[in-house]
Design an enzyme around this catalytic site. Sequence first.
Site, PDB file in Angstrom:
ATOM      1  N   ASP A 118      -9.514 -26.734  30.433  1.00 14.02           N
ATOM      2  CA  ASP A 118     -10.275 -26.383  29.229  1.00 14.02           C
ATOM      3  C   ASP A 118     -10.579 -27.652  28.441  1.00 14.02           C
ATOM      4  O   ASP A 118      -9.669 -28.446  28.171  1.00 14.02           O
ATOM      5  CB  ASP A 118      -9.361 -25.503  28.360  1.00 14.02           C
ATOM      6  CG  ASP A 118     -10.087 -24.342  27.733  1.00 14.02           C
ATOM      7  OD1 ASP A 118     -11.304 -24.253  27.864  1.00 14.02           O
ATOM      8  OD2 ASP A 118      -9.389 -23.508  27.112  1.00 14.02           O
ATOM      9  N   GLU A 177     -16.417 -24.018  25.899  1.00 13.28           N
ATOM     10  CA  GLU A 177     -16.703 -22.857  25.046  1.00 13.28           C
ATOM     11  C   GLU A 177     -18.072 -22.987  24.399  1.00 13.28           C
ATOM     12  O   GLU A 177     -18.418 -24.072  23.903  1.00 13.28           O
ATOM     13  CB  GLU A 177     -15.672 -22.764  23.910  1.00 13.28           C
ATOM     14  CG  GLU A 177     -14.422 -22.013  24.284  1.00 13.28           C
ATOM     15  CD  GLU A 177     -13.514 -21.755  23.085  1.00 13.28           C
ATOM     16  OE1 GLU A 177     -14.001 -21.637  21.943  1.00 13.28           O
ATOM     17  OE2 GLU A 177     -12.297 -21.698  23.309  1.00 13.28           O
ATOM     18  N   LYS A 205     -13.818 -26.236  31.602  1.00 15.66           N
ATOM     19  CA  LYS A 205     -14.368 -25.057  30.907  1.00 15.66           C
ATOM     20  C   LYS A 205     -14.826 -25.494  29.520  1.00 15.66           C
ATOM     21  O   LYS A 205     -14.132 -26.239  28.841  1.00 15.66           O
ATOM     22  CB  LYS A 205     -13.321 -23.936  30.800  1.00 15.66           C
ATOM     23  CG  LYS A 205     -13.836 -22.714  30.019  1.00 15.66           C
ATOM     24  CD  LYS A 205     -12.966 -21.487  30.201  1.00 15.66           C
ATOM     25  CE  LYS A 205     -11.729 -21.472  29.366  1.00 15.66           C
ATOM     26  NZ  LYS A 205     -11.962 -21.525  27.904  1.00 15.66           N
ATOM     27  N   ASP A 239      -6.685 -24.246  26.534  1.00 14.26           N
ATOM     28  CA  ASP A 239      -6.213 -24.911  25.315  1.00 14.26           C
ATOM     29  C   ASP A 239      -5.347 -23.966  24.485  1.00 14.26           C
ATOM     30  O   ASP A 239      -4.797 -24.359  23.456  1.00 14.26           O
ATOM     31  CB  ASP A 239      -7.383 -25.498  24.504  1.00 14.26           C
ATOM     32  CG  ASP A 239      -8.388 -24.461  24.053  1.00 14.26           C
ATOM     33  OD1 ASP A 239      -8.238 -23.273  24.404  1.00 14.26           O
ATOM     34  OD2 ASP A 239      -9.336 -24.842  23.340  1.00 14.26           O
ATOM     35  N   SER A 240      -5.192 -22.717  24.958  1.00 14.85           N
ATOM     36  CA  SER A 240      -4.207 -21.800  24.370  1.00 14.85           C
ATOM     37  C   SER A 240      -2.814 -22.410  24.450  1.00 14.85           C
ATOM     38  O   SER A 240      -1.901 -21.966  23.747  1.00 14.85           O
ATOM     39  CB  SER A 240      -4.241 -20.443  25.088  1.00 14.85           C
ATOM     40  OG  SER A 240      -4.075 -20.619  26.478  1.00 14.85           O
ATOM     41  N   GLU A 261     -15.034 -13.386  26.535  1.00 18.50           N
ATOM     42  CA  GLU A 261     -13.806 -13.029  25.812  1.00 18.50           C
ATOM     43  C   GLU A 261     -14.113 -12.159  24.598  1.00 18.50           C
ATOM     44  O   GLU A 261     -15.101 -12.390  23.877  1.00 18.50           O
ATOM     45  CB  GLU A 261     -13.099 -14.313  25.340  1.00 18.50           C
ATOM     46  CG  GLU A 261     -11.884 -14.019  24.466  1.00 18.50           C
ATOM     47  CD  GLU A 261     -10.957 -15.211  24.235  1.00 18.50           C
ATOM     48  OE1 GLU A 261     -11.256 -16.328  24.677  1.00 18.50           O
ATOM     49  OE2 GLU A 261      -9.908 -14.984  23.600  1.00 18.50           O
TER      50      GLU A 261
END
Length: 265
Positions: free
Chosen positions: A83, A114, A112, A44-45, A181
């Site tokens: 993501d 978080e 993914k 999602d960056s 991270e």
Amino acid sequence: MQKKETITSLQQARGQRKLVMITAYDALFASLFEESADMILVGDSLNMSFLGEPDTLSATLDQMIYHTRAVCSGAPKSFVICDMPFGSTNTLDEALRNSVKVFQQTRADAVKIEGGIERAELVRHLCDNAIAVMGHVGLLPQSVRSEGGYKVQGRDEASFAQVIEDAKAIEAAGAFALVVEGVTSDLGAAVTEAVDIPVIGIGAGNATDGQVLVWSDMLGFFEAFKPRFVKRYLNGAELVKEAAAQYAKEVRDGLFPNDEHTYGK
Ligand code: KIV
């Protein structure tokens, strides 16, 4: 011909070979990374480096699906992870519905998610319903506003212990691999030691089972700032600006197109 990675081959890699993950958001770059990367993450960056937003929080599920489709088309032999964006997995039902949508509308191999121990039940629910999940612990970019910034984790005892607990809980919930991270290198090593699934680090030192970098950081396209953990393997921004300036000059000087780039009469 390159063989596509599977969850089994990725897990068997632990301790045998380092795993390489690169982000990609489109078919073209995905195809360029396919040969080198074991996994491609549609992070999602993309909300920051593709859409120019200040953080990842406004990325939508539809955007993630759109870019994941492009990446899967460009890199059909790659293990692709989508993501799950902020707000798309708040409840068990919503997380399953949205992950199923990703699996049905793209050829992604995994999603993914978080978060740490507080997300473990949700990860379990997805894994129980045939969704492969990569966890993401440590610094959580989707929590940037609630945390008041991007803060390296593991500098005090409490956060060190918390990230290890998070990693163990996500592994126990059934995740096949983990991203860790923005942690001290000692914590990166401790997380890797604490679990049996592959741990992919970003800003987490060199002891993890693999590394991931955001493509535009890794290729030097993102110029605004360079976090300490980023290594630029290309001066992408400089090269593109030079090439664009050369093209513009040749057009303005009437040098492009010349005979070589013109159809005959
Ligand atoms: O969104 C992303 O690119 C990521 C990586 C930084 C791991 O989550």
